[in-house]
Design an enzyme around this catalytic site. Structure first.
Site, short mmCIF file in Angstrom:
data_model
loop_
_atom_site.label_atom_id
_atom_site.label_comp_id
_atom_site.label_asym_id
_atom_site.label_seq_id
_atom_site.Cartn_x
_atom_site.Cartn_y
_atom_site.Cartn_z
N LYS A 188 49.58 46.20 35.21
CA LYS A 188 51.15 46.04 34.64
C LYS A 188 50.96 44.36 34.31
O LYS A 188 50.92 43.65 35.28
CB LYS A 188 51.95 46.96 34.66
CG LYS A 188 52.76 46.49 36.11
CD LYS A 188 54.16 47.16 36.08
CE LYS A 188 54.83 47.15 37.49
NZ LYS A 188 55.87 45.83 37.80
N HIS B 296 42.42 44.03 47.87
CA HIS B 296 42.03 43.13 47.47
C HIS B 296 41.59 41.99 48.43
O HIS B 296 40.48 41.38 48.54
CB HIS B 296 42.74 42.42 46.57
CG HIS B 296 42.10 42.72 45.32
ND1 HIS B 296 42.71 44.16 44.77
CD2 HIS B 296 41.94 42.42 44.26
CE1 HIS B 296 42.65 44.57 43.40
NE2 HIS B 296 41.83 43.46 43.36
#
Lengths: 282, 184
Positions: free
Chosen positions: B103, B38
């Site tokens: 999550k 990222h």
């Protein structure tokens, strides 16, 4: 003196890396099964069912139950009558970890310097080894792969005597509430109280690997606090994976140690539902 | 709670049909990326340079899989915690990303970005990595091989199970779910 070969330690370490990552302890599995039967939330129940299915797959196919196969942490009780031969003590843990993670198809999750380059060491070394010298001629090794997600939700707080046990309870509940779904609930909550700044963190870590899960502190006063905290934490409603439900924690374990008249440090270390650890005696 | 089968890439129309609590079975191509990947993707966007993958209409799965054993398409591959990707999510949605899978809950900035750019956040169950891996039929590294487990992989998935945790209407299943079961 009893001579123990470093190669024998290395082999045990290698096997424990795989065993711990493939096979969740039966005590933890039973605890998850009971939680599933109690869970009111349909989503929560479905998640707990998937967790149990996954544990079976890990066991049957010799696969890591979680892709985060953790930092390799070892707690060792080294008998003072043991003499290590054929190699060095620390090398046995490093080599055993390296081989276990390679041969076991386990993820390598360690970066060299923690801030600037963060380059993966590509073999999951170095391990972290805590050694206590104890009477006897045996070596007892507990291997625990510690995942990063739950570790990130942990905290040490320098409380004082004025905070009392209510202050500790407030800290634990607040820590679990703030963690929400991040540490993969249902979690195991390890609490350390007393000692020094680093000692209470160690107590909290050790509390996570108490066997069997859900057993209590030998002092009734603290055993009662464990039960009370488990109920309060489960009343938070966080539930499996934070999506709501009755099962936020499988157990709360408290470990204590004497402390200085001026201090009352407390630490909360959190483990995901994959509360992995294996112990062997050589 | 509806059960919805979704095929990637995703359109605005398919996103609009999703509401928090919906169970989704995802099929098609998705991409993996976590912390280190990222960081690189967002640096490229900021430097106006092309990305190694086309993220328009795409889904990013926050995962760093374990190595594959012989005979397996991929090693155990469960979701990692999503909040660490929050600082990068808005700019990726602005450039066409439609969904992320991970999550744990998301920050307010991400919830706003999902509303503004029509996206969803899908929650997968953490720690059921061997089970999830069975829905991944093919995996190949397409960028940043040097990152090891953190490399960007192109996955072909079939009925990958997840739940809509944040929809494009500002809904948040984490808040709603906890409210329902909290005992004061």
């Amino acid at each position: 003196m009893r001579e123990i070969s470093a190669k024998k330690i290395e082999e045990a370490v290698r096997e424990m890396c795989m065993d711990a990552n493939y096979n969740l302890g039966e005590d933890v599995v039973e605890c998850i099964k009971k939680a599933k039967d109690r869970e009111d939330s349909p989503t929560g129940k479905a998640i707990l069912e998937d967790i149990l299915k996954n544990i079976e797959i890990g066991k049957n196919e010799k696969l890591a139950i979680c892709q985060d196969t953790g930092f390799s942490v070892y707690f060792v009780e080294l008998g003072e009558e043991v003499k290590i031969v054929d190699g060095h003590y620390m090398d046995a843990f490093t080599e055993g970890t390296r081989r276990g993670y390679k041969d076991g198809y386990l993820r390598k999750s360690i970066v060299d310097d923690p801030v600037i380059s963060r380059i993966n060491t590509k073999d999951n070394t170095p391990p972290i080894v805590y050694t206590d010298i104890v009477p006897g001629d045996k070596i007892k090794i507990t291997m625990a792969p510690k995942g990063g997600g739950a570790e990130n939700m942990s905290e040490v707080r320098m409380l004082t005597a004025a905070h009392g046990i209510e202050g500790v309870k407030k800290f634990v509940i607040e820590r679990v509430e703030k963690s929400g779904g991040n540490p993969c609930p249902p979690v195991v909550v390890g609490v350390g109280i007393g000692g020094t700044f680093e000692k209470c963190a160690m107590l909290a870590k050790r509390a996570l690997f108490r066997y069997p899960i859900g057993s209590h502190h030998p002092d009734k006063k603290f055993a009662e606090v464990e039960e009370e905290l488990l109920e309060k934490v489960n009343n938070l409603g966080i539930g499996p994976m934070g999506l709501g439900g009755r099962t936020t924690a499988l157990a709360v374990h408290i470990e204590t140690f004497p402390c200085h008249i001026a201090t009352m440090p407390a630490a909360v270390n959190i483990n995901c539902h994959a509360a992995r650890h294996k112990t062997r005696v050589i | 709670m509806a059960e919805i089968r979704l095929q990637t890439p995703l359109s605005d129309e398919s996103i609009e049909k999703l509401h928090i609590g919906d169970k989704v079975l995802l099929s098609g191509v998705i991409y993996t990326a976590r912390d280190a990947a990222h960081k690189r993707l967002v640096e490229l966007i900021k430097d106006n340079k092309p990305l190694p993958i086309d993220i328009k209409g795409q889904v990013i799965y926050y995962v760093g899989p374990a190595p594959a054993k012989p005979g397996y398409a991929i090693g155990p591959a469960g979701p990692t915690t999503s909040y660490r990707m929050d600082p990068y999510a808005t700019i990726l949605h602005e450039h066409g990303l439609k969904a992320s899978i991970g999550k744990g809950n998301r920050g307010q900035e991400v919830i706003e970005a999902l509303k503004k750019y029509k996206g969803v956040y899908l929650a997968a169950t953490g720690g059921v990595a061997a089970l999830i891996a069975k829905t991944i039929k093919k995996a190949e590294i397409v960028a940043y091989e040097d990152l090891g487990a953190e490399a960007i992989r192109r996955l072909e998935v079939s009925d990958f199970p997840c739940i809509v945790a944040n929809d494009c209407y500002g809904g948040d299943l984490f808040q709603e779910g906890v409210k329902k079961y909290k005992i004061d």
